[in-house]
Scaffold this active site. Structure first.
Site, PDB file in Angstrom:
ATOM      1  N   TYR A 180       0.848  -1.194   0.000  1.00 55.97           N
ATOM      2  CA  TYR A 180       0.000   0.000   0.000  1.00 55.97           C
ATOM      3  C   TYR A 180       0.881   1.240   0.000  1.00 55.97           C
ATOM      4  CZ  TYR A 180       0.637  -0.556   5.160  1.00 55.97           C
ATOM      5  OH  TYR A 180       1.146  -0.751   6.408  1.00 55.97           O
ATOM      6  N   MET A 182       1.592   5.185   1.268  1.00 56.85           N
ATOM      7  CA  MET A 182       1.365   5.911   2.507  1.00 56.85           C
ATOM      8  C   MET A 182       1.929   7.320   2.415  1.00 56.85           C
ATOM      9  SD  MET A 182       2.631   4.903   6.288  1.00 56.85           S
ATOM     10  CE  MET A 182       2.220   6.098   7.526  1.00 56.85           C
ATOM     11  N   LYS A 184       2.246  11.263   4.779  1.00 56.23           N
ATOM     12  CA  LYS A 184       2.153  11.868   6.113  1.00 56.23           C
ATOM     13  C   LYS A 184       1.367  13.173   5.972  1.00 56.23           C
ATOM     14  CE  LYS A 184       5.168   9.181   8.593  1.00 56.23           C
ATOM     15  NZ  LYS A 184       6.595   9.445   8.681  1.00 56.23           N
ATOM     16  N   HIS A 207       8.056   4.450  16.526  1.00 53.44           N
ATOM     17  CA  HIS A 207       7.504   3.618  15.445  1.00 53.44           C
ATOM     18  C   HIS A 207       8.379   2.371  15.241  1.00 53.44           C
ATOM     19  CE1 HIS A 207       6.178   2.561  11.338  1.00 53.44           C
ATOM     20  NE2 HIS A 207       7.464   2.431  11.090  1.00 53.44           N
ATOM     21  N   GLN A 220       9.811  -5.818   6.055  1.00 55.23           N
ATOM     22  CA  GLN A 220       9.205  -4.604   5.502  1.00 55.23           C
ATOM     23  C   GLN A 220      10.197  -3.881   4.616  1.00 55.23           C
ATOM     24  OE1 GLN A 220      11.298  -2.950   7.494  1.00 55.23           O
ATOM     25  NE2 GLN A 220      10.614  -0.901   8.014  1.00 55.23           N
TER      26      GLN A 220
END
Ligand code: 76R
Length: 284
Positions: A180, A182, A184, A207, A220
């Site tokens: 996906y 992303m 901010k 995070h 990731q």
């Protein structure tokens, strides 16, 4: 590289390469298959088309510094997807066009795509910060001590390897793939880009602490797409269990960075499959 069609060979030689200063280009390519068109092809043409795509995949995979993953997409958002990593933008572009044409005209219809670059991220601890804050500050070591020097050397090697692996990653063969985009938020109240670097770094460290709880369960790859595509990052997750994907994305929703600043594109879930199984799965 394997022999190419004369046309592609000529193109390859006539342009300077477009390699980024650091990192690799990353293309996520999603296609629908036009089963109506496919069913109008005779058996021999279908077999030739599949051989063509198989050969192309081999050619791409044998290109230096280049990786290609193939997925069957779960849900009809797309049928098949490819993830391509390669340094030169010409190569990325050439392979992308070849993939689109590989099964014959109008068989693969692009339905979503994403262009990004691998990146180290801007919040890594530098050896200087580590020396100051951790070694001197927390551990009370003195510059010049043997222990200080060893610890700093060890950290420097580790952080250099970390940065190198972010820029030049080795993608896993784990079966479940999640992609996906992303961004901010830049709202009037919560604007990520109006925060100081120090504040952003603190938030990203928190995070990272959440993320590391999935060590060994989630791989990731965060790739940067500001100026390249719709949103600001591409998030690619690999796992062996879809539960872990749902879990990490859910947990991250409570992490301050995501709570206040996270914005998301559509989610795509795929299964990494070898080509022969992929063809069977897709009914080709
Ligand atoms: O200390 C560190 O190692 C932190 C490293 C780290 C950075 C800099 C890190 C760790 N991430 C970083 C940056 Mn991440 N990440 C996401 C998502 O769904 C959501 O809410 C967010 C999507 C997930 C699931 C995830 C997972 N991360 C980023 C950035 C760039 C931000 C910027 O530059 O402003 C984005 C957009 C982003 C998003 N992150 C980790 C994870 C996981 C699992 C880790 C730990 C990795 C590991 O240690 O193996």
């Amino acid at each position: 590289m394997n022999p190419q069609e004369p046309q592609d060979q000529a193109q390859e030689n006539s342009y300077d390469c477009l390699e980024p200063k650091e990192g690799w280009h990353v293309l996520h390519l999603f296609y629908q298959i036009d089963h109506g068109q496919w069913s109008m092809m005779d058996d021999e043409s279908q077999l030739n088309a599949k051989t063509e795509l198989s050969k192309l995949i081999q050619q791409i995979r044998s290109t230096p510094k280049t990786q290609l993953l193939t997925f069957s997409i779960v849900t009809p958002k797309a049928d098949i997807a490819f993830m391509l990593l390669t340094p030169d933008l010409h190569t990325a572009n050439r392979f992308e066009k070849m993939i689109t044409r590989s099964l014959g005209p109008d068989i693969l219809t692009p339905c979503y795509s994403y262009l990004s670059l691998t990146e180290t991220g801007e919040y890594m601890t530098s050896p200087e910060e580590y020396a100051e804050n951790t070694l001197k500050g927390e551990q009370g070591l003195q510059e010049g001590d043997e222990e200080f020097k060893n610890a700093l050397d060890e950290f420097t090697v580790r952080i250099e390897k970390y940065a190198h692996d972010k820029l030049y990653p080795n993608l896993p063969d784990w079966p479940i793939f999640c992609f996906y985009s992303m961004g901010k938020r830049r709202g009037e109240v919560n604007n990520w880009y109006a925060l100081d670097h120090e504040d952003r770094k603190k938030l990203m460290a928190a995070h990272g602490r959440v993320g590391r709880q999935w060590h060994g369960k989630i791989r990731q790859l965060i790739t940067g797409s500001v100026g390249l595509d719709e949103s600001e990052w591409g998030v690619t997750l690999f796992s062996k269990d879809s539960y872990e994907i749902k879990e990490i994305v859910y947990r991250m929703r409570f992490d301050e960075v995501t709570v206040k600043y996270g914005e998301f594109g559509d989610f795509y879930i795929g299964i990494q499959l070898p080509l022969d199984e992929l063809f069977r799965r897709l009914g080709l």
